[in-house]
Design a protein around this motif. Sequence first.
Motif, PDB file in Angstrom:
ATOM      1  N   THR B 572     125.479 -11.251  -5.201  1.00  0.00           N
ATOM      2  CA  THR B 572     126.929 -11.382  -5.284  1.00  0.00           C
ATOM      3  C   THR B 572     127.624 -10.127  -4.759  1.00  0.00           C
ATOM      4  OG1 THR B 572     128.750 -11.897  -6.731  1.00  0.00           O
ATOM      5  CG2 THR B 572     127.055 -10.478  -7.621  1.00  0.00           C
ATOM      6  N   HIS B 573     128.871 -10.310  -4.397  1.00  0.00           N
ATOM      7  CA  HIS B 573     129.581  -9.189  -3.780  1.00  0.00           C
ATOM      8  C   HIS B 573     130.117  -8.210  -4.802  1.00  0.00           C
ATOM      9  CE1 HIS B 573     129.179 -10.562   0.217  1.00  0.00           C
ATOM     10  NE2 HIS B 573     129.686 -11.752  -0.071  1.00  0.00           N
ATOM     11  N   ASP B 574     130.287  -8.677  -6.015  1.00  0.00           N
ATOM     12  CA  ASP B 574     130.850  -7.764  -6.994  1.00  0.00           C
ATOM     13  C   ASP B 574     129.786  -6.798  -7.504  1.00  0.00           C
ATOM     14  OD1 ASP B 574     133.359  -7.305  -8.759  1.00  0.00           O
ATOM     15  OD2 ASP B 574     131.637  -7.191 -10.104  1.00  0.00           O
ATOM     16  N   GLN B 578     126.521  -7.603  -9.939  1.00  0.00           N
ATOM     17  CA  GLN B 578     125.221  -7.459  -9.272  1.00  0.00           C
ATOM     18  C   GLN B 578     124.347  -6.451 -10.007  1.00  0.00           C
ATOM     19  OE1 GLN B 578     124.966  -5.250  -5.705  1.00  0.00           O
ATOM     20  NE2 GLN B 578     124.109  -6.963  -4.559  1.00  0.00           N
TER      21      GLN B 578
END
Lengths: 166, 871
Positions: B572-574, B578
């Motif tokens: 995930t980008h967060d 992550q």
Amino acid sequence: MIKAVMMMNTQGKPRLAKFYDYMPVEKQQELIRGVFSVLSSRPENVSNFLEIDSLFGVDSRLVYKHYATLYFVLVFDGSENELAMLDLIQVLVETLDKCFSNVCELDIVFNYSKMHAVLDEIVFGGQVLETSSAEVMKAVEEISKLEAASNSISLVPKSVSGWRGR
Amino acid sequence: MSSSSTSIMDNLFQRSLEDLIKGFRLQLLGESNFISRALEEIRREIKVTDLSTKSTALHKLSYLAALHGVDMSWAAFHAVEVVSSSRFQHKRIGYQAITQSFHEQTSVLLLITNQVRKDLTSANEYEVSLALECLSRIGTQDLARDLTPEVFTLLGSSKAFVKKKAIGVVLRVFEKYPDAVKVCFKRLVENLESSDPQILSAVVGVFCELATRDPGSCLPLAPEFYKVLVDSRNNWVLIKVLKIFAKLASIEPRLGKKVAEPICEHMRRTVAKSLVFECIRTVVSSLSDHEAALKLAVAKIREFLVEDDPNLKYLGLNALSIVAPKHLWAVLENKEAVVKALSDEDPNVKLEALHLLMAMVNEDNVSEISRILMNYALKSDPLFCNEIIYSVLSACSRNAFEIIVDFDWYVSLLGEMARIPHCQRGEEIEHQLIDIGMRVSDARPQLVRVSWALLIDPALLGNLFLHPILSAAAWISGEYVEFCKNPYETVEALLQPRTGLLPPSIRAIYIHSAFKVLVFCLRSYFSAKESILSSSAQEFSSTSSSMNAFTYESILNLVNVIELGLGPLCGTHDVEVQERAKNVLGFIGMLKQELGEKLDLQDNETEAFRVTAFMEDLFSEELGPVSTTAQEKVCVPDGLKLKENLRDLEEICGEFLKPVESDSVSYMDKISFSVSKLRIRDQQETSSSSSPPHEASSLLAEHRKRHGMYYLPSQKDDPDSNGTPSDYPLANELANEISPNAFNPKRKPSQSKPRPVVVKLDEGDELRITPQAKTTIETGNDDESLSRAIQSALLVKNKGKEKDKFETNPNSGQREKEESSRIEENHQNSEKKKKKKKKKKNGEGSSKHKSRGRNQAAAASEQVVIPDFLL
């Protein structure tokens, strides 16, 4: 003390606005808009009082009355009685009714000066000084007469003085 | 020549205000365009010398300023020009422009003094009226000082039209120039006996304002006001007099006895609702100690409440809310009406009823009232619904949940609130859920149950306003996992796919809670096993007894669910999500290997066991409430400049400056760091007795040492640091020690269930009270000069002879008063019998007055002027 008197139509156009404490015009416009946005969201047949501390500061109250296309609004502080203020709006409207025989919004639009004359007789520097519409009418008529008199005299000498100046 | 001709042209073809208004209604240019054109025109016209043209231009300008917000301050000088015209019409336009746009800072203000004076002395009463109106609106100190003599003259005018306005203007003059009181006060007071209702109304209005600003100074006039109260039949006048007495009675309680009867008389007699309401308000706000009056007032309130007129209903409720704090019975008597008003269509009435209902709440009826309100909340519009929720929340949480006895009920109520469709108070509910968790240990099982119910409800995830509540629920299920019936389901709920709807910050809390649950399960599993193996491990037997259900399969299942749920989140980008997902997965990866070789218990599982024990120790620390003043206890170290502008620094090394890490982040860092260290150590086969729990506790101890001031004061002096980390107190233990008896007096014997202990901090739980007293004193100071002037004027009033004496030294109010009180003293004996109004002396010699400070002197003089008729 009365802090402000406003009349606006149901579209939010101000027809008369008087603030008894000095306020910059931008602030006045902001308050008028703020009051209207609250008024326009009120359903019919509910009480005529509003809590308005957010706009006019602590201990300020507002009464309004809705007549046809117009809102009549009074903003005041704790030394006035809410129901008495409601009566005062009634007095104001009755007086205007006598003034213009069956007052409507257009009368108020086109008689800006007379509106102020009426209001100034009732509310003086934020204090209620007159509650009898007969007395108010007497004074307003007297003022109109004086104005007319000063005008009729004026026409001739003004042009004469203008010619003389040549 | 050309200029005069253009002026004529201008005049002949000038648009009047009426033309402007007509044009405005027909314009096609757009409003702002039209206004700027009109303004251009006005600017041109206002410059010509012809006063007619000028005044018309000014008139148009005032119109635009009042209704369209156009600035007109630039035309101030032109207004002064117009006002000096001899023609009434011009004058009126000029004065109107001046009152509308002038203020203290207007530079040309000084120029009008003479003109105003001239008009004040005009033979034409309408000109006088214009000047008075102007003075009452924009009067400055200079104007008030310079025009006091004229105002004084006008106060004696024979024309009621002028006189009433002169009375009205006095208020502004006094306010700006207190010395005017000496001159005008006598004439003002005389009018209190006027037979003309207009005049009486005006003067009572002025005194009402004066009494609002400083009741003390008007107290000596109480007999006059009393007379008006009894004699007058004019409702406007009576309302104002009642307002005056409401103010006076608040500083002189003996007045109440005297005026209660006439007020009741008015209440019985009159049909005017405004007067009745004013009587009610006076009684409930200032005379509530007078039983008969209060009873009558409450009866009248009831009449208001059953009226159909929404105004009266609203005012009735309003009056009830004034009386509520002191006499709750009045509200209770009208309970039905109040509850009924909740379903009124008028938002004002509903809101007022709600406030009243909340005033009635106590620990006996809180559940009943809350139930009623919740039903209303379900039916109400979103705005009122949230108002209800907010009221319930704030009433219940007041003073660390003072009125809540049954926390299980309250926690369930919070859960219910979350399910009200319009609920937007998520943050407050979140805060309370966590607060209860930390303060009330007995409520935790129920908290966990409610949280679980919230977490498994997929419908809640879609509501943005409820996310804070869900985050609290997730935190609670992780933090108090030991009360959880089925940890497996909790983890499933925490990792359900729809959690993707949550913002990353809350998702991170979900993952972390799942982590806590996992650690707890592993720990129970291992300890259960250990207790089977070695009977010596007794300390865990208590916890494991309830958790015997963990089998190897169920643990493996749990681990698999978590792996499955977190797997996709590694990409995930967060960053936060992550990171946390990876931490958990790393932890699982480490354990899984060892779990796989289940049979080889003795050797292998000690490693896993140790790691879990370490994590468990970290998580099992209880969090207590933090004092709201904790932040203030940090003192700024010497040499640290907090207010220095750091912009230069940013420019120089912007790249290196990273955002300051918050405590929680560094805390997480430390854990992951030490876990990785552990793993390395494991690989190196350096398993020794340096137990990880010790390390964890030492980390915490270190944190506590460094940031001790944020923790609650430690009650237990436990030097032993080797055992379970106990050197910072558990919140509940603390509560036991601090306040075992604090709640007992309030507890009622009839309660079936004792109120659980609620942790309450000594300080900082309540918001600190802002020093209101101080501000009132400060505002009082503004009026001080005025009230002192009035007081001395009152003294003078009764002996006109001495008046000259005072006017000789006008600038020393202090001396004056002392002098006046001395005069008072001297003349007391001789004049006592003659005077209608007598002053009660406080028996102190005048020599004492001299040495006193200003305020004391003022206070003393206030004492001096208590009228005799009260006694």
